[in-house]
Design an enzyme around this catalytic site. Sequence first.
Site, PDB file in Angstrom:
ATOM      1  CD  GLU A  37      -3.322   0.275   0.516  1.00  0.00           C
ATOM      2  OE1 GLU A  37      -2.637   1.130  -0.347  1.00  0.00           O
ATOM      3  OE2 GLU A  37      -4.443   0.290   0.519  1.00  0.00           O
ATOM      4  CG  ASP A  38      -0.940   4.751  -1.538  1.00  0.00           C
ATOM      5  OD1 ASP A  38      -1.729   3.875  -0.961  1.00  0.00           O
ATOM      6  OD2 ASP A  38      -1.402   5.802  -2.149  1.00  0.00           O
ATOM      7  CG  PHE A  60      -4.831  16.415   1.587  1.00  0.00           C
ATOM      8  CD1 PHE A  60      -4.576  16.028   0.196  1.00  0.00           C
ATOM      9  CD2 PHE A  60      -5.918  15.438   1.839  1.00  0.00           C
ATOM     10  CE1 PHE A  60      -5.075  15.155  -0.694  1.00  0.00           C
ATOM     11  CE2 PHE A  60      -6.602  14.581   1.305  1.00  0.00           C
ATOM     12  CZ  PHE A  60      -6.295  14.673  -0.152  1.00  0.00           C
ATOM     13  CG  ASP A  87      -5.635   8.414   6.547  1.00  0.00           C
ATOM     14  OD1 ASP A  87      -6.343   8.612   7.468  1.00  0.00           O
ATOM     15  OD2 ASP A  87      -5.433   9.217   5.677  1.00  0.00           O
ATOM     16  NE  ARG A  90      -4.305   8.255  -8.819  1.00  0.00           N
ATOM     17  CZ  ARG A  90      -5.006   7.653  -7.726  1.00  0.00           C
ATOM     18  NH1 ARG A  90      -3.981   7.288  -6.928  1.00  0.00           N
ATOM     19  NH2 ARG A  90      -6.179   7.711  -7.550  1.00  0.00           N
TER      20      ARG A  90
HETATM   21  C1  PRP Z   1      -5.930   5.317  -0.328  1.00  0.00           C
HETATM   22  C2  PRP Z   1      -4.764   4.740  -0.055  1.00  0.00           C
HETATM   23  C3  PRP Z   1      -5.158   3.314   0.447  1.00  0.00           C
HETATM   24  C4  PRP Z   1      -6.380   4.120   1.669  1.00  0.00           C
HETATM   25  C5  PRP Z   1      -5.748   4.217   2.986  1.00  0.00           C
HETATM   26  O1  PRP Z   1      -6.621   4.887  -1.404  1.00  0.00           O
HETATM   27  O2  PRP Z   1      -4.049   4.137  -1.612  1.00  0.00           O
HETATM   28  O3  PRP Z   1      -5.814   2.355  -0.204  1.00  0.00           O
HETATM   29  O4  PRP Z   1      -6.654   5.285   0.886  1.00  0.00           O
HETATM   30  O5  PRP Z   1      -6.696   4.714   3.582  1.00  0.00           O
HETATM   31  P1  PRP Z   1      -7.353   4.377   4.822  1.00  0.00           P
HETATM   32  O6  PRP Z   1      -6.416   3.726   5.823  1.00  0.00           O
HETATM   33  O7  PRP Z   1      -7.930   5.529   5.507  1.00  0.00           O
HETATM   34  O8  PRP Z   1      -8.242   3.221   4.465  1.00  0.00           O
HETATM   35  P2  PRP Z   1      -7.787   5.559  -2.173  1.00  0.00           P
HETATM   36  O9  PRP Z   1      -9.092   5.205  -1.475  1.00  0.00           O
HETATM   37  O10 PRP Z   1      -7.762   7.181  -2.059  1.00  0.00           O
HETATM   38  O11 PRP Z   1      -7.744   4.919  -3.525  1.00  0.00           O
HETATM   39  P3  PRP Z   1      -6.614   5.073  -4.745  1.00  0.00           P
HETATM   40  O12 PRP Z   1      -5.582   4.408  -4.181  1.00  0.00           O
HETATM   41  O13 PRP Z   1      -7.364   4.599  -5.670  1.00  0.00           O
HETATM   42  O14 PRP Z   1      -6.160   6.543  -4.602  1.00  0.00           O
END
Ligand code: PRP
Length: 183
Positions: free
Chosen positions: A100-101, A154, A104, A167
């Site tokens: 994961e990136d 953010f 949160d 991105r």
């Molecule tokens: C982001 C990120 C994680 C997630 C983390 O994805 O890539 O998957 O949020 O947040 P959390 O710990 O609060 O669940 P996003 O839903 O923005 O989709 P994306 O990766 O397509 O941008």
Amino acid sequence: MYCPNEIDRILISEEEIKQKVAEMGRVLTKEYEGKNPLFICVLKGSVVFFADLIREMHCPLEINFLKASSYGNSSVSSGNVKLDVGAGIDFKGRHVVIVEDILDTARTLYALKNELLTREPASLKLVTLLDKPSRRVVKGFTADYEGFDIDDLFVVGYGLDYDERFRNLPYVAVLKPEVYENT
Ligand code: PRP
């Protein structure tokens, strides 16, 4: 260097990321050598980190992709995690590494971990480049390997978006609050 107007400042430079990803690759190579692990890229945010991390893995491995999203075009998590776990991926008996990136609230990884555990992997580990521990909703949830702890800012870049933008920035940057304040 390309730095759009909406960026307030660079939080983690390209060089710092590079060093960290190489270090994570070294640790993970040691851990997974001889296990033919299955590295899973959680689209879309993790795609840049994933591409760099697997090239720092100096052992055989396989890759696959799945989709998770919860934020839509808002800066706040909806709390409603949508998972699209490829029906064609066989996790059974595999050493699975979810990449994961950012971690949160942890709602995404919590949901994903529970879903994948039902598929009977031999092991399941979580890797994240960024962690925002102060934002955790799933209390006590942590990744097995993480790159950087960051404050509740953010951030965009290196795969992370705001409304699908930014991105492609090669660094992690803080977005100016006025860009997302009214969403
Ligand atoms: C982001 C990120 C994680 C997630 C983390 O994805 O890539 O998957 O949020 O947040 P959390 O710990 O609060 O669940 P996003 O839903 O923005 O989709 P994306 O990766 O397509 O941008």
